[in-house]
Scaffold this motif. Structure first.
Motif, PDB file in Angstrom:
ATOM      1  N   LEU A  36      57.612  30.637  82.204  1.00 56.34           N
ATOM      2  CA  LEU A  36      58.733  29.924  81.870  1.00 56.34           C
ATOM      3  C   LEU A  36      59.058  30.276  80.566  1.00 56.34           C
ATOM      4  O   LEU A  36      60.417  30.481  80.269  1.00 56.34           O
ATOM      5  CB  LEU A  36      58.410  28.455  81.923  1.00 56.34           C
ATOM      6  N   VAL A  37      58.334  30.445  79.528  1.00 57.74           N
ATOM      7  CA  VAL A  37      58.607  30.993  78.331  1.00 57.74           C
ATOM      8  C   VAL A  37      59.532  32.415  78.099  1.00 57.74           C
ATOM      9  O   VAL A  37      60.562  32.709  77.734  1.00 57.74           O
ATOM     10  CB  VAL A  37      57.500  30.937  77.319  1.00 57.74           C
ATOM     11  N   GLY A  42      62.244  35.041  76.402  1.00 59.92           N
ATOM     12  CA  GLY A  42      61.729  36.602  76.322  1.00 59.92           C
ATOM     13  C   GLY A  42      60.515  36.603  75.421  1.00 59.92           C
ATOM     14  O   GLY A  42      59.739  35.538  75.156  1.00 59.92           O
ATOM     15  N   GLY A  43      59.966  37.817  74.897  1.00 65.91           N
ATOM     16  CA  GLY A  43      59.031  38.051  73.992  1.00 65.91           C
ATOM     17  C   GLY A  43      58.042  38.542  74.733  1.00 65.91           C
ATOM     18  O   GLY A  43      58.031  38.900  75.961  1.00 65.91           O
ATOM     19  N   THR A  44      56.641  38.997  73.845  1.00 64.58           N
ATOM     20  CA  THR A  44      55.657  39.405  74.536  1.00 64.58           C
ATOM     21  C   THR A  44      54.428  38.411  74.285  1.00 64.58           C
ATOM     22  O   THR A  44      54.162  38.352  73.244  1.00 64.58           O
ATOM     23  CB  THR A  44      55.355  40.823  73.764  1.00 64.58           C
TER      24      THR A  44
END
Length: 459
Positions: A36-37, A42-44
């Motif tokens: 969900l995040v 986005g992000g890693t």
């Protein structure tokens, strides 16, 4: 939950997991949250690490399928029961009448076979359980309590009506007190007493009641009447425990009042107060009080000249009563005046079985009752009760009651003689009695008294 209580920390994890959250959902939950995040922000992400958890070990419950019928009263087919459990996430294994069921990780509340029956019925439908009437034992007016329970209740009520207060004393008493009242046997000593002065099982209810009366007196309540209906112990076998009704009266605690009064101060309690209490308790227990025999003297803890033993026949002892021996009171550190009694509730014979519980019809005589007085000179050792029973036995149909109203001793009667005057109640039943009938009855009374007591009619 344990760590949170130790550290005093309340977290979301503690709030949920101590309420039974599925521990196997931790990894899928983290994966879902990470997805969900990533979808919204986005992000890693970093690599996931699980610490302090070694995996779930599923419980296996042995489930007899017949338990559904036994616990619920309805028949659920075996296939339906297994299908319900499977759909709920359980894993049944086996084909016989008893199957092994593996409990899923999200059901920590399931612990045994009764829980599985509940799951089956929850889905099958509790409303399918047909209402059943309670089993009838044909005892609408049947007897529930045992004879001993009925007598115990009756004795308590009778003594309470006589102004006595119920006490509940310890079943353990000091060894010195037990020995004083006929106890102290080795088998009645406690292996691990709760106190040094509670070392022996009580052979009598009187030591506890005497101590309780003295504790009341020490606190300013000297006129006290106490009773107790409980067990005493003659040995360590089951048949050596007895049901006893006992009571003590101290000071001026009489039936008709105690203490000082403008109309006259109450006298100290005595042997006849204890006798009346004992007879009342026996009457409440169903004993035939009209056939009881009172013998002078009693156990060693009573005053030898102010005590008595109640018997029914030559062998059956129903109780004892009297004023306590001064040495007994001194050994117990109790002050008087004080009297007491003990009645053996379990010694009262069982009443004869009646063909019906219906009360007999009331039969009243239409004829006038008559009372006649007699005075007999007897030896001083003759008991008044013996003379009363002799007069009653003269004609059991006509003589309905005999009471003593006077006792006289004097030089005019001779040495070792006394006069006992009785009032005899005569109730005609079939016809009005003539003077000749009364004279014949009087002769029978005089002859019967002379035969059984040696008494002669006083001139």
């Amino acid at each position: 939950a344990r760590t949170g209580r130790t550290l005093g920390i309340i977290t979301d994890a503690r709030y949920r997991f101590e309420r039974g959250v599925d521990p196997e959902f931790m990894v899928p939950g983290v994966e879902l949250a990470t997805k969900l995040v990533l979808d919204f922000c986005g992000g890693t992400p970093t690599e996931m690490e699980v610490a302090g958890y070694n995996g779930h070990k599923a419980k296996v419950v042995s489930f007899p399928l017949s338990e559904v019928k036994r616990l619920t009263g309805i028949e659920v087919p075996k296939a339906e029961s297994l299908d319900i459990l499977t759909r709920l996430g359980f894993e049944p294994h086996g084909t016989g009448d008893v199957v092994k069921v593996k409990v899923p990780s999200w059901r920590p509340d399931v612990d045994g076979k009764a829980d599985l029956v509940e799951e089956v019925m929850r889905i099958h439908g509790v409303d399918n359980i047909a209402p059943q009437p309670l089993t009838s034992h044909d005892a609408v007016n049947g007897r529930i309590l045992t004879t001993l329970q009925v007598r115990t209740r009756s004795a308590k009520r009778a003594l309470a009506v006589r102004g006595m207060m119920e006490a509940v004393t310890w079943s353990f008493i000091p060894a010195k007190h037990a020995e004083l009242f006929g106890g102290g046997q080795t088998e009645l000593k406690l292996a691990n007493p709760i106190a040094a002065d509670m070392s022996d099982m009580r052979p009598s209810l009187l030591p506890g009641l005497l101590s309780a009366a003295q504790r009341n007196a020490d606190r300013g309540i000297g006129d006290v009447a106490l009773f107790e209906v409980s067990g005493t112990y003659e040995g360590d076998a089951a048949d050596q425990q007895r049901r006893v009704a006992a009571g003590v009266r101290r000071g001026t605690a009489k039936l008709d009042g105690s203490g000082r009064s403008w109309a006259g101060n109450a006298g100290p309690v005595g042997v006849f107060d204890a006798k009346a209490d004992a007879i009342a308790a026996l009457e409440a227990c169903g004993a035939p009080v009209d056939r009881l025999q009172i013998e002078p003297g009693g156990p060693a803890w009573y005053h030898p000249g102010r005590s008595g033993t109640i018997k029914l026949g030559p062998k059956t002892v129903l109780g004892t009563f009297g004023e306590f021996h001064p040495k007994t009171l001194e050994a117990l550190d109790v002050s008087g005046p004080i009297c007491g009694f003990e009645v053996y509730v379990d010694a009262v014979p069982e009443p004869k079985a009646k063909p019906t519980r219906t009360k007999p019809k009331l039969e009243l005589s239409p004829f006038q009752a008559v009372k006649r007085d007699f005075a007999f000179v007897v030896d001083r050792t003759v008991e008044a009760g013996t003379l009363v029973r002799a007069a009653l036995a003269a004609d059991k149909k006509l003589v309905t009651g005999v009471s003593v109203f006077d006792v006289f001793e004097g030089a005019s009667l001779g040495a070792a003689k006394k006069s006992i005057a009785i009032e005899v109640s005569i109730q005609p039943v079939e016809k009005t009695l003539t003077d000749e009938d009364f004279e014949a009855l009087a002769r029978r009374i005089v002859e019967n008294v002379n035969k059984q007591t040696g008494g002669v009619l006083r001139a």
